[in-house]
Scaffold this active site. Structure first.
Site, PDB file in Angstrom:
ATOM      1  CD  GLN A  43     -35.952  15.382 -30.503  1.00  0.00           C
ATOM      2  OE1 GLN A  43     -36.586  15.250 -29.460  1.00  0.00           O
ATOM      3  NE2 GLN A  43     -35.653  14.368 -31.280  1.00  0.00           N
ATOM      4  CG  HIS A  81     -32.524  10.817 -25.702  1.00  0.00           C
ATOM      5  ND1 HIS A  81     -31.786   9.984 -26.535  1.00  0.00           N
ATOM      6  CD2 HIS A  81     -33.244  11.622 -26.527  1.00  0.00           C
ATOM      7  CE1 HIS A  81     -32.067  10.285 -27.793  1.00  0.00           C
ATOM      8  NE2 HIS A  81     -32.951  11.272 -27.824  1.00  0.00           N
ATOM      9  CD  GLU A  82     -36.609  13.234 -25.199  1.00  0.00           C
ATOM     10  OE1 GLU A  82     -36.289  14.165 -25.966  1.00  0.00           O
ATOM     11  OE2 GLU A  82     -36.830  12.077 -25.590  1.00  0.00           O
ATOM     12  CB  CYS A 102     -32.373  10.333 -31.559  1.00  0.00           C
ATOM     13  SG  CYS A 102     -32.795  12.075 -31.391  1.00  0.00           S
ATOM     14  CG  LEU A 103     -38.552  10.583 -32.629  1.00  0.00           C
ATOM     15  CD1 LEU A 103     -39.728  11.384 -32.070  1.00  0.00           C
ATOM     16  CD2 LEU A 103     -39.048   9.439 -33.517  1.00  0.00           C
ATOM     17  N   GLY A 138     -40.353  10.088 -26.593  1.00  0.00           N
ATOM     18  CA  GLY A 138     -40.053  11.393 -26.017  1.00  0.00           C
ATOM     19  C   GLY A 138     -39.798  12.400 -27.122  1.00  0.00           C
ATOM     20  CG  HIS A 189     -32.781  16.269 -27.853  1.00  0.00           C
ATOM     21  ND1 HIS A 189     -32.083  16.266 -29.050  1.00  0.00           N
ATOM     22  CD2 HIS A 189     -33.377  15.057 -27.772  1.00  0.00           C
ATOM     23  CE1 HIS A 189     -32.259  15.090 -29.650  1.00  0.00           C
ATOM     24  NE2 HIS A 189     -33.027  14.332 -28.904  1.00  0.00           N
TER      25      HIS A 189
HETATM   26  O1  GNR Z   1     -38.275   7.434 -29.367  1.00  0.00           O
HETATM   27  C1  GNR Z   1     -37.216   7.456 -28.724  1.00  0.00           C
HETATM   28  N1  GNR Z   1     -36.735   6.313 -28.196  1.00  0.00           N
HETATM   29  C2  GNR Z   1     -35.670   6.255 -27.317  1.00  0.00           C
HETATM   30  C3  GNR Z   1     -35.125   5.013 -27.047  1.00  0.00           C
HETATM   31  C4  GNR Z   1     -34.081   4.891 -26.158  1.00  0.00           C
HETATM   32  C5  GNR Z   1     -33.588   6.020 -25.532  1.00  0.00           C
HETATM   33  C6  GNR Z   1     -34.117   7.267 -25.807  1.00  0.00           C
HETATM   34  C7  GNR Z   1     -35.152   7.386 -26.686  1.00  0.00           C
HETATM   35  S1  GNR Z   1     -35.852   8.941 -26.993  1.00  0.00           S
HETATM   36  C8  GNR Z   1     -36.473   8.728 -28.601  1.00  0.00           C
HETATM   37  C9  GNR Z   1     -37.279   9.935 -29.042  1.00  0.00           C
HETATM   38  C10 GNR Z   1     -36.356  11.127 -29.168  1.00  0.00           C
HETATM   39  O2  GNR Z   1     -35.590  11.291 -30.073  1.00  0.00           O
HETATM   40  N2  GNR Z   1     -36.372  11.990 -28.202  1.00  0.00           N
HETATM   41  O3  GNR Z   1     -35.524  13.033 -28.230  1.00  0.00           O
HETATM   42 NI    NI Z   2     -33.825  12.417 -29.358  1.00  0.00          NI
END
Ligand code: GNR
Ligand code: NI
Length: 167
Positions: A51, A133-134, A91-92, A46, A137
């Site tokens: 980001q 999660h997104e 998270c990236l 995601g 952000h």
């Molecule tokens: O790549 C991602 N893996 C992930 C694993 C578990 C819960 C959420 C995520 S999102 C993350 C990519 C990211 O940072 N999205 O904002």
């Molecule tokens: Ni993230």
């Protein structure tokens, strides 16, 4: 298409609250394509516009193994939530850090698709976690903010040290 640089925690810009997308036009479509390409290149499931330092309410997700199913959510809203699950997240913007976070197990989300058409879906499992999660952000929230202040400080220190070493 272009790869976009991903902001790294701790960066104050990750705490910006995104504004609604006013119009789904060519500029947004191009951003969507660049975000999908960036997500695949970074091997994420995601990516939120926040980001890549664009503070508009747009997220892309692909939880498939083969990069064949990118899902786009513009101006997403959670209409309903149910249950709760504890799951390890990454998270990236916080590479190399994996920690457990509690999320709703099921969410019903309403959004616009890449053509500006409204849709809604019920998500569970990894997709539900990823949507939450997104959407965090877009509110300027990074998953590590659910952790204790002690853990957050350790992660900040680690990330700053790594940033120094890779300059
Ligand atoms: O790549 C991602 N893996 C992930 C694993 C578990 C819960 C959420 C995520 S999102 C993350 C990519 C990211 O940072 N999205 O904002
Ligand atoms: Ni993230």
């Amino acid at each position: 298409m272009a790869l976009l640089p991903i902001l790294r925690y701790p960066d104050a810009r990750l705490h910006t609250r995104a504004r609604p997308v006013a119009q789904v036009d060519q500029t947004i479509e191009r951003l969507i394509d660049d975000m999908i390409e960036t997500m695949y290149a970074a091997v994420g499931i995601g990516l939120a516009a926040t980001q890549v330092n664009v503070h508009q309410r747009l997220i892309v997700i692909d939880i498939s193994d083969d990069h064949q199913n990118p899902q786009v959510f513009i101006n997403p809203r959670i209409l309903a939530r149910e249950g709760s699950v504890l799951r390890e997240e990454g998270c990236l913007s916080v590479p190399g850090i994996y920690e457990c976070v509690t999320r709703s197990e099921t969410v019903v989300v309403e959004a616009l698709d890449r053509r500006g058409q409204p849709f809604s879906l019920q998500a569970t499992g990894l997709l539900a976690v990823c949507i939450q999660h997104e959407m965090d952000h877009l509110e300027g929230k990074v998953f590590v903010e659910y952790l204790s202040p002690l853990k957050q400080n350790r992660i900040k220190t680690k990330m700053r040290k790594r940033a120094r070493e890779t300059l």
